[in-house]
Design a protein around this motif. Structure first.
Motif, PDB file in Angstrom:
ATOM      1  N   ASP A   1       0.899  -1.035  -0.032  1.00 45.48           N
ATOM      2  CA  ASP A   1       0.128  -0.318  -0.057  1.00 45.48           C
ATOM      3  C   ASP A   1       0.808   1.297  -0.034  1.00 45.48           C
ATOM      4  OD1 ASP A   1      -2.236  -1.305   0.053  1.00 45.48           O
ATOM      5  OD2 ASP A   1      -2.308  -1.549   2.212  1.00 45.48           O
ATOM      6  N   GLY A   2       2.332   1.146   0.313  1.00 41.04           N
ATOM      7  CA  GLY A   2       3.074   2.366   0.539  1.00 41.04           C
ATOM      8  C   GLY A   2       4.504   1.837   0.072  1.00 41.04           C
ATOM      9  N   PRO A   3       5.154   2.944   0.043  1.00 39.80           N
ATOM     10  CA  PRO A   3       6.619   2.589   0.039  1.00 39.80           C
ATOM     11  C   PRO A   3       7.281   1.657   1.283  1.00 39.80           C
ATOM     12  CG  PRO A   3       6.238   4.780  -0.395  1.00 39.80           C
ATOM     13  CD  PRO A   3       4.998   4.259   0.125  1.00 39.80           C
ATOM     14  N   GLU A   4       6.793   2.014   2.337  1.00 37.43           N
ATOM     15  CA  GLU A   4       7.264   1.524   3.601  1.00 37.43           C
ATOM     16  C   GLU A   4       6.974  -0.195   3.357  1.00 37.43           C
ATOM     17  OE1 GLU A   4       9.403   2.440   5.945  1.00 37.43           O
ATOM     18  OE2 GLU A   4       9.170   4.575   4.871  1.00 37.43           O
ATOM     19  N   ASP A   5       5.990  -0.607   2.837  1.00 36.34           N
ATOM     20  CA  ASP A   5       5.643  -2.148   2.596  1.00 36.34           C
ATOM     21  C   ASP A   5       6.715  -2.838   1.615  1.00 36.34           C
ATOM     22  OD1 ASP A   5       3.557  -1.642   4.095  1.00 36.34           O
ATOM     23  OD2 ASP A   5       1.907  -1.316   2.535  1.00 36.34           O
ATOM     24  N   ILE A   6       7.140  -2.072   0.722  1.00 33.04           N
ATOM     25  CA  ILE A   6       8.026  -2.726  -0.180  1.00 33.04           C
ATOM     26  C   ILE A   6       9.478  -2.222  -0.157  1.00 33.04           C
ATOM     27  CG2 ILE A   6       6.230  -2.894  -1.885  1.00 33.04           C
ATOM     28  CD1 ILE A   6       7.611  -0.726  -3.472  1.00 33.04           C
ATOM     29  N   ALA A   7      10.102  -1.272   0.576  1.00 37.79           N
ATOM     30  CA  ALA A   7      11.171  -1.093   0.630  1.00 37.79           C
ATOM     31  C   ALA A   7      12.179  -1.979   0.892  1.00 37.79           C
ATOM     32  CB  ALA A   7      11.389   0.221   1.864  1.00 37.79           C
ATOM     33  N   ALA A   8      12.090  -2.959   1.747  1.00 39.37           N
ATOM     34  CA  ALA A   8      13.034  -3.876   2.165  1.00 39.37           C
ATOM     35  C   ALA A   8      13.206  -5.007   0.947  1.00 39.37           C
ATOM     36  CB  ALA A   8      12.743  -4.626   3.484  1.00 39.37           C
ATOM     37  N   PRO A   9      12.289  -5.637   0.409  1.00 39.14           N
ATOM     38  CA  PRO A   9      12.572  -6.489  -0.627  1.00 39.14           C
ATOM     39  C   PRO A   9      12.856  -5.710  -1.830  1.00 39.14           C
ATOM     40  CG  PRO A   9      10.174  -6.338  -0.267  1.00 39.14           C
ATOM     41  CD  PRO A   9      11.014  -5.540   0.869  1.00 39.14           C
ATOM     42  N   PHE A  10      12.412  -4.630  -2.208  1.00 38.72           N
ATOM     43  CA  PHE A  10      12.748  -3.795  -3.404  1.00 38.72           C
ATOM     44  C   PHE A  10      14.510  -3.513  -3.270  1.00 38.72           C
ATOM     45  CE2 PHE A  10      13.849   0.240  -5.910  1.00 38.72           C
ATOM     46  CZ  PHE A  10      13.323  -0.065  -6.959  1.00 38.72           C
ATOM     47  N   THR A  11      14.918  -2.916  -2.148  1.00 35.61           N
ATOM     48  CA  THR A  11      16.372  -2.689  -1.673  1.00 35.61           C
ATOM     49  C   THR A  11      17.080  -3.876  -1.793  1.00 35.61           C
ATOM     50  OG1 THR A  11      15.712  -0.669  -0.527  1.00 35.61           O
ATOM     51  CG2 THR A  11      17.683  -1.415  -0.487  1.00 35.61           C
ATOM     52  N   PHE A  12      16.683  -4.707  -1.295  1.00 41.20           N
ATOM     53  CA  PHE A  12      17.449  -6.361  -1.428  1.00 41.20           C
ATOM     54  C   PHE A  12      17.699  -6.592  -2.992  1.00 41.20           C
ATOM     55  CE2 PHE A  12      16.679 -10.752  -2.385  1.00 41.20           C
ATOM     56  CZ  PHE A  12      17.799 -11.195  -2.041  1.00 41.20           C
ATOM     57  N   ALA A  13      16.595  -6.471  -3.706  1.00 41.13           N
ATOM     58  CA  ALA A  13      16.922  -6.972  -5.257  1.00 41.13           C
ATOM     59  C   ALA A  13      17.653  -5.661  -5.904  1.00 41.13           C
ATOM     60  CB  ALA A  13      15.716  -6.966  -5.728  1.00 41.13           C
ATOM     61  N   MET A  14      17.807  -4.511  -5.427  1.00 41.24           N
ATOM     62  CA  MET A  14      18.541  -3.513  -5.976  1.00 41.24           C
ATOM     63  C   MET A  14      19.999  -3.639  -5.749  1.00 41.24           C
ATOM     64  SD  MET A  14      17.789   0.303  -6.156  1.00 41.24           S
ATOM     65  CE  MET A  14      17.549   0.706  -4.480  1.00 41.24           C
ATOM     66  N   SER A  15      20.384  -4.015  -4.234  1.00 44.88           N
ATOM     67  CA  SER A  15      21.651  -4.328  -4.060  1.00 44.88           C
ATOM     68  C   SER A  15      22.099  -5.658  -4.681  1.00 44.88           C
ATOM     69  CB  SER A  15      21.800  -4.682  -2.501  1.00 44.88           C
ATOM     70  OG  SER A  15      21.251  -3.466  -1.857  1.00 44.88           O
TER      71      SER A  15
END
Length: 138
Positions: free
Chosen positions: A101-115
């Motif tokens: 529903d918002g950036p906080e919901d996806i921040a960890a998995p998104f940043t994992f994949a980006m790293s």
């Protein structure tokens, strides 16, 4: 004609211009990683750290197997090549961009994949790519 094995740590024969593109992408992604970690903190920090080392953890599966300098243990190559495909972390980033529903919901998995993608980009910029079935650089 017999195939000769490389001696020493060989890097890929990727053209310098393509390696430069990977380098620019890697630098951009690294800056974006740092931005996301500072912005969100919490679970994003360990997720980013895990993503940054995940592709290289596959090398641990080859410990104890005799190899020549520059060669990866042949039993590790399928996992190594899978974890060094840029399409996988990129797809994870796309999928998680549309979840939650918002950036906080996806921040960890998104940043994992980006790293994870950052690791791949920097490795490709330095001339390290996928491996042949017997563990040598392609």
């Amino acid at each position: 004609m017999a195939r000769t094995e490389p001696t020493g740590a060989a890097r890929s024969s990727t053209p310098a211009s393509l390696r430069a593109v990977w380098g620019v992408l890697g630098a951009f992604l690294l800056a974006w990683d740092v931005f996301e970690v500072v912005k969100h903190t919490g679970w994003v920090i360990p997720a980013a750290a895990l993503g940054a080392v995940l592709p290289d953890l596959s090398r641990l599966a080859g410990l104890g197997q005799a190899t020549r300098p520059g060669q990866l243990a042949p039993r590790v190559v399928p996992l190594y090549n899978l974890l060094h495909r840029a399409v996988i972390p990129f797809a994870i980033m796309i999928v998680f961009s549309f979840l939650g529903d918002g950036p906080e919901d996806i921040a960890a998995p998104f940043t994992f994949a980006m790293s994870w993608l950052t690791n791949i980009a920097i490795a490709r910029a330095l001339g390290f790519g996928l491996r042949t079935p017997d563990g040598w650089q392609r």
